[in-house]
Design an enzyme around this catalytic site. Structure first.
Site, PDB file in Angstrom:
ATOM      1  N   CYS A 132      45.678  33.769  33.547  1.00  0.00           N
ATOM      2  CA  CYS A 132      45.231  35.123  33.656  1.00  0.00           C
ATOM      3  C   CYS A 132      44.392  34.909  35.074  1.00  0.00           C
ATOM      4  CB  CYS A 132      44.215  35.365  32.558  1.00  0.00           C
ATOM      5  SG  CYS A 132      43.247  36.749  32.607  1.00  0.00           S
ATOM      6  N   CYS A 135      40.857  36.937  34.650  1.00  0.00           N
ATOM      7  CA  CYS A 135      39.895  36.090  34.031  1.00  0.00           C
ATOM      8  C   CYS A 135      39.326  35.009  34.951  1.00  0.00           C
ATOM      9  CB  CYS A 135      40.342  35.277  32.748  1.00  0.00           C
ATOM     10  SG  CYS A 135      41.246  36.525  31.739  1.00  0.00           S
ATOM     11  N   ASP A 136      40.048  34.346  35.566  1.00  0.00           N
ATOM     12  CA  ASP A 136      39.747  33.087  36.157  1.00  0.00           C
ATOM     13  C   ASP A 136      39.714  32.826  37.879  1.00  0.00           C
ATOM     14  OD1 ASP A 136      39.322  31.963  33.899  1.00  0.00           O
ATOM     15  OD2 ASP A 136      41.669  31.409  33.750  1.00  0.00           O
TER      16      ASP A 136
END
Length: 315
Positions: A132, A135-136
């Site tokens: 992701c 997300c990261d």
């Protein structure tokens, strides 16, 4: 006989359980083989509201579970192997538990990121391997990263990562991409994006619990080499966890559950879907939690004998 059974313990399922339990519906929550969902594979979560210093993914999920238990939600561990959704009460056959009956059902079984299944991949999720970018990506500011994939999502995530990374290399096993022309053009026109086409990933290389490279095979020369990198993002798609439904709930061509726009209603009255199992676009913890709240409210109105379509028109 349960009022409601919730399948799945990610952000959507646990949020639904919290709301149902507070409404005194006494829900039963079935935990699958990965309690807590994909967030248990994440290290630090920095974009969930209310945690200015961030929170570890497993800790966030544990807190949500404790909150649901505090209000009276019941939890059981098992794997749903068969369902009968022809008419309420709905019947579920759960491995390790047996047959259960419920007046309503909330499906929040999520979607699993497709992995390459190469050495070093699963072991290093959260240590440099991610599925992701949204997300990261922040954690790779001014670092080199690799995106593996050749579709639209891979191109989109590659462009997104250039906001943070110093260099993004797209690795794909073929010489041609599956992505649409417009997405390919955006990637090719981005000066931060480099290319590693016709390269088959063989192994994630790590040292001291941190990713340092990706071993690949050049499909033209058959030679192996290591692309140095600080992070690897696998972007080859997701698979919704809906196989156990055996076609009883309407899904799209890729297996995601179809819900009525603006609700969590499926084609079966009394069956609701929330989280990534019905969301192939956003796939965030906060959007999953929000849809879990919606599912609980939809379910509560259903159990009270009010059609969701009727009460929603009064809002």
């Amino acid at each position: 006989m349960y009022n409601c059974i919730v399948l799945g313990t990610g952000p959507s399922g646990l949020t639904a359980a919290i709301y149902l339990a507070r409404a005194n519906m006494k829900p039963l929550v079935i935990e699958g083989p990965e309690p807590g969902g994909q967030l248990t594979l994440t290290t630090e979560v920095e974009n969930f509201p209310g945690f200015p210093d961030g929170i570890m993914g497993p800790e966030l999920m544990d807190n949500m579970r404790k909150q649901a238990e505090r209000f009276g939600a019941e939890f059981k561990r098992g794997w749903v192997t068969k369902v009968d959704l022809n008419a309420p009460p709905f019947k579920l056959l759960v491995d390790g538990i047996g047959e259960l009956e419920t007046k309503s059902l909330i499906i929040s079984t999520g979607a699993s990121a497709k992995l390459l299944n190469i050495p070093g991949e699963k072991e290093n999720i959260g240590r440099g391997v991610s599925t992701c970018a949204t997300c990261d990506g922040f954690f790779f500011r001014n670092r080199k990263v690799i995106i593996i994939g050749g579709g639209d999502s891979a191109m989109e995530e590659a462009n997104f990562l250039t906001k943070f990374a110093s260099e993004v290399q797209i690795v794909h096993r073929r010489n041609e991409l599956r992505a649409s022309k417009i997405m390919q053009d955006r990637a090719r026109n981005n000066p931060k994006i480099k290319w590693g086409l016709n390269s088959t990933p063989l192994e994630v290389v790590a040292e001291n619990n941190r990713v340092i490279g990706l071993k690949v095979r050049n499909n033209e020369t058959n030679q192996e080499e290591i692309f140095e990198t600080d992070g690897i993002f696998v972007a080859i798609g997701h698979k919704p966890n809906t196989a156990f439904l055996a076609g009883q709930v309407k899904t799209d061509d890729t297996g995601y559950i179809v819900v009525e726009a603006g609700t969590t209603l499926t084609n079966i009255p009394g069956v609701f879907a929330c989280g990534d199992v019905q969301d192939h676009r956003y796939r965030q913890a906060i959007t999953a939690a929000g849809s879990g709240c919606m599912a609980a409210l939809d379910c509560e109105k259903y159990l009270e004998g009010n059609a969701v379509q009727d009460w929603s028109q009064t809002l």
